[in-house]
Design a protein around this motif. Structure first.
Motif, mmCIF file in Angstrom:
data_model
loop_
_atom_site.group_PDB
_atom_site.id
_atom_site.type_symbol
_atom_site.label_atom_id
_atom_site.label_comp_id
_atom_site.label_asym_id
_atom_site.label_seq_id
_atom_site.Cartn_x
_atom_site.Cartn_y
_atom_site.Cartn_z
ATOM 1 N N MET A 18 -7.066 3.044 3.827
ATOM 2 C CA MET A 18 -6.544 1.732 3.434
ATOM 3 C C MET A 18 -5.584 1.191 4.491
ATOM 4 N N ALA A 26 -0.122 -6.087 -7.981
ATOM 5 C CA ALA A 26 0.025 -4.667 -7.637
ATOM 6 C C ALA A 26 1.140 -4.034 -8.455
ATOM 7 N N VAL A 31 0.831 -1.207 0.000
ATOM 8 C CA VAL A 31 0.000 0.000 0.000
ATOM 9 C C VAL A 31 0.866 1.258 0.000
ATOM 10 N N THR A 48 -4.657 -1.681 -4.734
ATOM 11 C CA THR A 48 -4.926 -1.704 -3.292
ATOM 12 C C THR A 48 -6.390 -1.972 -2.931
#
Length: 638
Positions: free
Chosen positions: A127, A340, A92, A258
């Motif tokens: 997040m 990601a 993240v 994310t």
């Protein structure tokens, strides 16, 4: 210093950046706005890296201040940190920081620059709260928060009706899934009296039969409903393609790297519950495989470069759910990490292409761009090779780990493996289709565009993500291919209660054969894309004409949106209009209000006339009213 303080700083740093830009950004120069957003995210990433490399190796439940305390239930602001938390924190903050850098260049000339970064930092805050939460209630705060931030960022171009509608669609569809998550939490409170991870998972480990299989299944299926909304799986995937109306960096960060992985994270975090609900696990696997295949078929015919990647994201998330469904949680998280890298890269590279084409997103109006945007071309090539699973790029290792685990999971797993293998072929085909249409062939002019590569503030993150897309999968080099699989070993304490898979051993011929088969399938997808879009570019139109029904079905996205509109949305609108608005609101509420108002006005008139001496004209009405009240009082007394 409290042990939880460094972890609390992780989300609070971007929250501070969001607050500064949100309150004062419209008065600050753009470089200062960007500096605030980037420094807060960079500090969060640096702290996450420090915590990662200094982790004690033992899961920690970090106590926090009391939050809710009622009879029989208490929830605190407590955090939970283990190996899974650390991986998510690195993804993240790391990928988020790179996308923040990219955004500084991509959004440089956009109106509302300060607002964009305030929203982007706000998303980072929520997040990180979601990932760090030590109980399901705090996770739900982050869960809802990223939904809010997603709504704000999808609808960033709020003057554009399609962007505003896309934001509302994402918000409403996710509320359906969130309702399931809420019900799951109510059941957890009912059965365990808490929402704290350590207490719930500890109770399950010490007394797994304290709950019936039906109870485990109900909780798991409701959690799955929440996960299908957040992670865009069948049947709640419909919001994600429309979310591409937001700025491209938003698509890269929120809708690829994310937020959309939050559902996968939640299932993996709750594996102790899902492991005791075999029906729910099978449902997870089937939904994942079906979504992976379904979205890949739609991606075959999309012409908007971002929508191809949107359906690709839905499909790759399906792979992650497939892994969770066969209880291969480490493989699911491994693919989450590699995805990601290469999907953020692909979205940002697509944004670089769009930047070069002055906002044009239709691939049919591109072509031959590799000579004009060489850095973008080579980085997007790395992302394309990674997502299609070409050795030794990251997607090869993470995708093959899922396919192998599906194959080894039992008789039903062979079917899931076959679906995943066909999806791998489709993925290679539509990704190389995008590659050829965008970068090869003759220039298909889009207006007065003069293609050029992006500034280095955008190209720098592309290069770093391309490197990660190349080497990022090596941390999970499997035992079956003579590797050490450091990734699975790192996550082993999290999933220590899982039975070990003993089929694979160093040099295992099964895993090696499956890897060779999947690579051949991916290469076949490339070969067919090369045939259709480089060597024989007339073939796609010819095939679409011959199979017009199938082509219309795919280009119409199976008409799922139209089906939902006809069977759910429109009946709700009609019911709201006829029953709630005209019936309840107009007739009952407004009617009663109108009568009361008339009565009040009438009473006012009586008083005014009485005050002016016109008492006799109302004496009869007063007498009748008094008699009626007297009769009513007598009846009540009886």
């Amino acid at each position: 210093m409290s042990a939880s303080l460094p972890y609390w700083l992780l989300p609070l740093l971007p929250l501070a950046g969001s607050g500064l830009n949100g309150f004062f950004g419209n008065k600050l120069p753009r470089p200062v706005v960007a500096a605030i957003a980037l420094l807060s995210t960079a500090a969060s990433f640096a702290l996450a890296a420090w915590l990662f490399f200094n982790f004690s190796g033992t899961a920690q439940s970090l106590p926090g201040a009391p939050w809710i305390a009622v009879t029989g239930f208490q929830a605190n602001f407590n955090l939970y940190v283990d190996h899974l938390t650390l991986i998510m924190l690195m993804v993240v903050t790391g990928v988020g920081f790179l996308i923040h850098i990219y955004s500084a260049g991509y959004m440089a000339h956009e109106e509302g620059y300060w607002r964009f970064f305030a929203y982007l930092n706000l998303f980072m805050f929520f997040m990180l709260v979601l990932v760090l939460a030590g109980n399901f209630l705090l996770m739900f705060v982050g869960w809802e928060g990223v939904g809010l931030a997603s709504y704000l960022l999808i609808g960033f171009y709020f003057r554009c009706p399609s962007a505003a509608s896309a934001g509302k669609k994402a918000f409403v569809v996710n509320r359906i899934g969130d309702f399931g998550f809420l019900l799951a939490m109510f059941l957890l409170i009912s059965h365990f009296g808490t929402l704290d991870y350590t207490r719930i998972f500890g109770a399950i480990q010490s007394a797994p039969t304290s709950l019936t299989t039906a109870a485990y299944t109900a909780i798991a299926l409701l959690m799955l409903l929440g996960a299908t909304g957040k992670s865009a799986q069948i049947p709640l995937y419909v919001w994600l393609p429309d979310a591409m109306e937001g700025p491209t960096p938003v698509s890269a960060l929120i809708h690829a790297a994310t937020m959309v992985t939050a559902g996968v994270y939640m299932v993996a975090r709750s594996h102790a519950i899902f492991n005791h609900a075999p029906i729910a696990l099978t449902t997870v696997a089937v939904i994942g495989a079906a979504t992976a295949f379904f979205a890949a078929t739609v991606g075959l015919v999309q012409t908007d470069i971002k929508r191809v990647l949107a359906y690709s994201t839905i499909s790759q998330l399906g792979y992650m759910f497939l892994a969770c469904g066969v209880a291969a949680y480490s493989a699911a998280i491994f693919h989450l990490v590699s995805h990601a890298f290469f999907k953020a890269l692909l979205f940002l590279a697509a944004g670089s292409v769009i930047h070069a084409m002055n906002g044009e997103q239709d691939m049919r109006k591109m072509g031959g761009l590799r000579r004009f945007v060489p850095v973008t071309f080579w980085t997007m090539t790395a992302g394309t090779l990674a997502i299609t699973g070409i050795f030794p790029f990251a997607g090869f290792f993470s995708k093959d780990a899922i396919l192998y685990e599906a194959f080894a999971s039992g008789p039903g797993g062979k079917i899931l493996w076959a679906v995943g293998l066909v999806t791998a072929f489709l993925t290679a085909f539509y990704m190389f289709r995008l590659w050829y249409l965008t970068f090869f062939g003759d220039r298909r002019e889009a207006g007065d565009s003069h293609p050029h590569d992006s500034p280095w503030s955008m190209l720098g993150p592309l290069i770093l993500l391309a490197i990660l897309s190349f080497v990022g999968g090596w941390i999970g080099w499997p035992h079956g291919l003579w590797g050490s699989d450091h990734f699975a070993a790192f996550l082993a304490p999290v999933f220590a209660d899982m039975p070990a898979n003993t089929e694979a051993s160093p040099g295992s011929h099964i895993e090696l054969i499956l890897a060779i088969v999947s690579t051949i399938v991916a290469l076949l997808g490339w070969v067919f894309a090369d045939l259709f879009y480089r060597r024989r570019p007339e073939l796609p139109a010819s095939l679409a004409a011959k199979a017009s029904g199938l082509y219309k079905l795919l280009s119409g996205k199976y008409w799922i949106d139209e089906l939902y509109a006809a069977t759910i949305v429109r009946p709700l609108e009609v019911g709201s209009e006829t029953v709630l608005y005209r019936g309840v609101d107009n007739t009952l509420v407004d009617g009663a209000t109108h009568s009361i108002a008339e009565g009040a006005l009438g009473a006012g008139g009586v008083i005014r006339r009485m005050q002016s001496g016109n008492i006799r004209s109302y004496a009869g009405w007063i007498a009748i009213g008094g008699a009626a009240l007297l009769i009513l009082a007598i009846e009540v007394a009886r």
